[in-house]
Design a protein around this motif. Structure first.
Motif, PDB file in Angstrom:
ATOM      1  N   TRP A 174       0.728  -1.157   0.113  1.00 17.97           N
ATOM      2  CA  TRP A 174       0.013  -0.196   0.205  1.00 17.97           C
ATOM      3  C   TRP A 174       1.010   1.069  -0.011  1.00 17.97           C
ATOM      4  O   TRP A 174       1.774   1.356   0.929  1.00 17.97           O
ATOM      5  CB  TRP A 174      -0.768   0.099   1.199  1.00 17.97           C
ATOM      6  N   ASP A 175       0.686   1.827  -1.168  1.00 16.98           N
ATOM      7  CA  ASP A 175       1.623   3.289  -1.107  1.00 16.98           C
ATOM      8  C   ASP A 175       0.879   4.295  -0.311  1.00 16.98           C
ATOM      9  O   ASP A 175      -0.318   4.660  -0.893  1.00 16.98           O
ATOM     10  CB  ASP A 175       1.455   3.393  -2.735  1.00 16.98           C
ATOM     11  N   LEU A 176       1.260   4.936   0.540  1.00 19.20           N
ATOM     12  CA  LEU A 176       0.642   5.680   1.434  1.00 19.20           C
ATOM     13  C   LEU A 176       0.953   7.184   1.054  1.00 19.20           C
ATOM     14  O   LEU A 176       2.260   7.391   0.873  1.00 19.20           O
ATOM     15  CB  LEU A 176       0.621   5.446   2.915  1.00 19.20           C
ATOM     16  N   PRO A 177       0.140   8.555   1.192  1.00 20.51           N
ATOM     17  CA  PRO A 177       0.638   9.593   0.929  1.00 20.51           C
ATOM     18  C   PRO A 177       1.656   9.966   2.152  1.00 20.51           C
ATOM     19  O   PRO A 177       1.497   9.352   3.412  1.00 20.51           O
ATOM     20  CB  PRO A 177      -0.579  10.671   1.120  1.00 20.51           C
ATOM     21  N   GLY A 178       2.580  10.643   1.847  1.00 20.95           N
ATOM     22  CA  GLY A 178       3.525  11.179   3.063  1.00 20.95           C
ATOM     23  C   GLY A 178       2.978  11.851   3.915  1.00 20.95           C
ATOM     24  O   GLY A 178       1.950  12.884   3.728  1.00 20.95           O
ATOM     25  N   ILE A 179       3.353  11.788   5.150  1.00 22.67           N
ATOM     26  CA  ILE A 179       2.764  12.408   6.327  1.00 22.67           C
ATOM     27  C   ILE A 179       2.502  13.786   6.086  1.00 22.67           C
ATOM     28  O   ILE A 179       1.795  14.562   6.480  1.00 22.67           O
ATOM     29  CB  ILE A 179       3.189  11.675   7.822  1.00 22.67           C
ATOM     30  N   GLY A 180       3.745  14.526   5.707  1.00 19.73           N
ATOM     31  CA  GLY A 180       4.277  15.588   5.578  1.00 19.73           C
ATOM     32  C   GLY A 180       3.385  16.630   4.501  1.00 19.73           C
ATOM     33  O   GLY A 180       3.191  17.813   4.441  1.00 19.73           O
ATOM     34  N   THR A 181       2.598  15.710   3.574  1.00 13.75           N
ATOM     35  CA  THR A 181       1.651  16.223   2.608  1.00 13.75           C
ATOM     36  C   THR A 181       0.137  16.145   2.715  1.00 13.75           C
ATOM     37  O   THR A 181      -0.445  16.706   2.175  1.00 13.75           O
ATOM     38  CB  THR A 181       1.892  15.162   1.208  1.00 13.75           C
ATOM     39  N   THR A 182      -0.119  15.665   3.952  1.00  9.73           N
ATOM     40  CA  THR A 182      -1.456  15.664   4.356  1.00  9.73           C
ATOM     41  C   THR A 182      -1.934  16.685   5.543  1.00  9.73           C
ATOM     42  O   THR A 182      -0.906  17.412   6.197  1.00  9.73           O
ATOM     43  CB  THR A 182      -1.982  14.317   5.215  1.00  9.73           C
ATOM     44  N   ASN A 183      -2.940  16.990   5.965  1.00  8.03           N
ATOM     45  CA  ASN A 183      -3.379  17.931   6.937  1.00  8.03           C
ATOM     46  C   ASN A 183      -3.577  17.205   8.257  1.00  8.03           C
ATOM     47  O   ASN A 183      -4.181  17.839   9.332  1.00  8.03           O
ATOM     48  CB  ASN A 183      -4.595  18.850   6.348  1.00  8.03           C
ATOM     49  N   PHE A 184      -3.087  15.937   8.322  1.00 10.67           N
ATOM     50  CA  PHE A 184      -3.413  15.302   9.562  1.00 10.67           C
ATOM     51  C   PHE A 184      -2.270  15.041  10.337  1.00 10.67           C
ATOM     52  O   PHE A 184      -0.845  14.655   9.962  1.00 10.67           O
ATOM     53  CB  PHE A 184      -3.939  13.823   9.191  1.00 10.67           C
ATOM     54  N   PRO A 185      -2.423  15.406  11.766  1.00  8.77           N
ATOM     55  CA  PRO A 185      -1.395  14.990  12.497  1.00  8.77           C
ATOM     56  C   PRO A 185      -0.884  13.428  12.662  1.00  8.77           C
ATOM     57  O   PRO A 185      -1.979  12.889  12.177  1.00  8.77           O
ATOM     58  CB  PRO A 185      -1.660  15.376  13.916  1.00  8.77           C
ATOM     59  N   ALA A 186       0.082  13.027  13.150  1.00 12.93           N
ATOM     60  CA  ALA A 186       0.577  11.645  13.281  1.00 12.93           C
ATOM     61  C   ALA A 186      -0.501  10.560  13.610  1.00 12.93           C
ATOM     62  O   ALA A 186      -0.922   9.532  12.773  1.00 12.93           O
ATOM     63  CB  ALA A 186       1.817  11.268  13.889  1.00 12.93           C
ATOM     64  N   ASP A 187      -1.512  10.810  14.534  1.00 14.20           N
ATOM     65  CA  ASP A 187      -2.342  10.023  15.155  1.00 14.20           C
ATOM     66  C   ASP A 187      -3.494   9.975  14.293  1.00 14.20           C
ATOM     67  O   ASP A 187      -4.010   8.779  14.006  1.00 14.20           O
ATOM     68  CB  ASP A 187      -2.843  10.329  16.794  1.00 14.20           C
ATOM     69  N   LYS A 188      -3.886  11.231  13.718  1.00 13.65           N
ATOM     70  CA  LYS A 188      -4.884  11.106  12.892  1.00 13.65           C
ATOM     71  C   LYS A 188      -4.789  10.727  11.536  1.00 13.65           C
ATOM     72  O   LYS A 188      -5.413   9.942  10.933  1.00 13.65           O
ATOM     73  CB  LYS A 188      -5.611  12.635  12.895  1.00 13.65           C
ATOM     74  N   TYR A 189      -3.682  10.707  11.253  1.00 16.53           N
ATOM     75  CA  TYR A 189      -2.829  10.187   9.856  1.00 16.53           C
ATOM     76  C   TYR A 189      -3.086   8.788   9.784  1.00 16.53           C
ATOM     77  O   TYR A 189      -3.497   8.274   8.831  1.00 16.53           O
ATOM     78  CB  TYR A 189      -1.498  10.486   9.709  1.00 16.53           C
ATOM     79  N   LEU A 190      -2.860   8.130  10.859  1.00 16.49           N
ATOM     80  CA  LEU A 190      -3.088   6.559  11.032  1.00 16.49           C
ATOM     81  C   LEU A 190      -4.450   6.071  10.816  1.00 16.49           C
ATOM     82  O   LEU A 190      -4.528   5.066   9.996  1.00 16.49           O
ATOM     83  CB  LEU A 190      -2.280   6.001  12.186  1.00 16.49           C
TER      84      LEU A 190
END
Length: 394
Positions: free
Chosen positions: A112-128
């Motif tokens: 699964w190719d995931l978007p880089g966390i730095g490219t989203t508006n989500f903090p780490a816990d919300k990103y997961l």
């Protein structure tokens, strides 16, 4: 009846019963009680297929330009530019949503190719939560340089969710090349050691205890730490998922080829046992027909697993510079390259001087599968060595 029941017990001693629905086991028992050997054999075959198709989901993430999409393609044995199944690559972020990329030969294994966390508006816990962490067996966090704050934050949250994660430093071949140009007294081994220690120390300073870091070149997986990464993943995966990982791995070392051979060998007795069970069905010619069809399926998996099909060899030729013709020249088995059919298998069996095609049994099926497995595994080793310019004597 007693013989059929003993075969049933033999088969299911192989499996971790928790993997299978108890209803399926009841169905097999019921079929044997009713002396429906054909029905029991069909259900056992389904169980074997289910065991071979246990899902494995690997999450790959990293910042823009880290090489995660290229890693996904390399792991799956797919060309970045020439295959429509490839994950898109580029110097800008090309992954804006969670995208599954099934392995072309083992669709039960998905990267699964995931978007880089730095490219989203989500903090780490919300990103997961956004990417659906619960469906992944483990995470691979990729960076082309030092691991950054976002990587560390993500690792901490993955840890809280009680999932495994591994740090992969990609583009290590480019790092070595740059260092070689910069230093007169260049030492590749020392440079690799320094890079890894720098990564580990940097992660430790940011609060990651005993980080597992692997140095990888997406274009030369046989070099550096990719084999070590496989060994680590294999060691830490649940037992029932280890073969899923192993068979999906590219043949980047002699050790992986040998492990695949051992895994295939361990399965032969169950296919041979199924052959013996089908032989108990009172239908003339059924046993031979089922056995030959089953062996075609099994041997085809050997060819795919060892990368001896035409498309795999063509890709290997393209990535190593060794011509396709030179790779084919070291292959001895007549079952490689061509699409395997019952007629071709029967012809080859006859040529090797065996009469088993007329009366297959547990012993005959076991011997035939073992013979072709050994032959194809030897071919795989010769191809691997030829591709790397090593001694091709086997």
């Amino acid at each position: 009846q007693a013989l059929n029941t003993s075969y049933f017990a033999f088969f299911f001693s192989f499996f971790n019963i928790s993997v299978f629905m108890s209803q399926k086991i009841k169905e097999c028992k019921e079929a044997l009680k009713n002396n429906d050997v054909a029905g029991a054999a069909a259900k056992i075959l389904k169980c074997l297929e289910k065991q071979e198709n246990i899902p494995l989901s690997i999450a790959v993430t990293g910042e823009t330009g880290s090489g995660k999409s290229t890693f996904v393609n390399a792991f799956r044995g797919i060309d970045d530019d020439e295959d429509e199944r490839a994950a898109p690559t580029g110097c800008v972020e090309t992954t804006m949503k969670v995208t599954p990329y099934p392995h072309p030969k083992y669709p039960n294994v998905t990267l699964w190719d995931l978007p880089g966390i730095g490219t989203t508006n989500f903090p780490a816990d919300k990103y997961l939560k956004h990417v659906g962490f619960e469906k992944f067996d483990f995470f691979i966090i990729i960076s082309a340089g030092r691991f950054r704050e976002n990587d560390v934050k993500l690792a901490r949250e993955i840890q809280k969710m009680k999932k495994k994660f591994y740090f992969v430093r990609s583009k290590i071949d480019a790092d070595l090349e740059n260092e070689k140009k910069r230093k007169k007294n260049f030492d590749a081994e020392k440079t690799l050691k320094c890079i890894k220690e720098d990564c580990i120390q940097g992660l430790q300073k940011q609060g990651i205890e005993a980080p597992q870091v692997f140095l990888v070149s997406n274009f030369e997986l046989h070099l550096y730490d990719f084999s070590l990464l496989h060994e680590t993943l294999e060691r830490e995966l649940p037992d029932h998922k280890k073969n899923a990982l192993l068979f999906a791995m590219p043949n980047i070392s002699r050790e992986i080829i040998n492990k695949k051979k051992e895994a295939f060998q361990a399965q032969i007795k169950y296919h041979a046992g199924l052959s013996a069970l089908v032989a108990g069905v009172p239908v003339p010619g059924l046993s031979t027909t089922v056995d030959l069809s089953m062996m075609v399926t099994v041997i085809s998996k050997y060819v795919d697993g060892f990368g001896l099909d035409k498309s795999s060899l063509q890709r290997l030729a393209g990535s190593t510079g060794v011509t396709y013709e030179d790779l084919v020249a070291v292959i001895k088995s007549p079952l490689a390259l061509n699409k395997l059919t019952v007629d071709l298998l029967l012809k080859v069996i006859t040529q090797i001087g065996s009469a088993v095609a007329m009366a297959l049994s547990f012993t005959a099926t076991y011997k035939i599968l073992s013979f072709f497995l050994n032959e194809l595994a030897d071919d795989a080793q010769r191809v691997f060595e030829k591709a790397l310019g090593l001694d091709t004597a086997v």
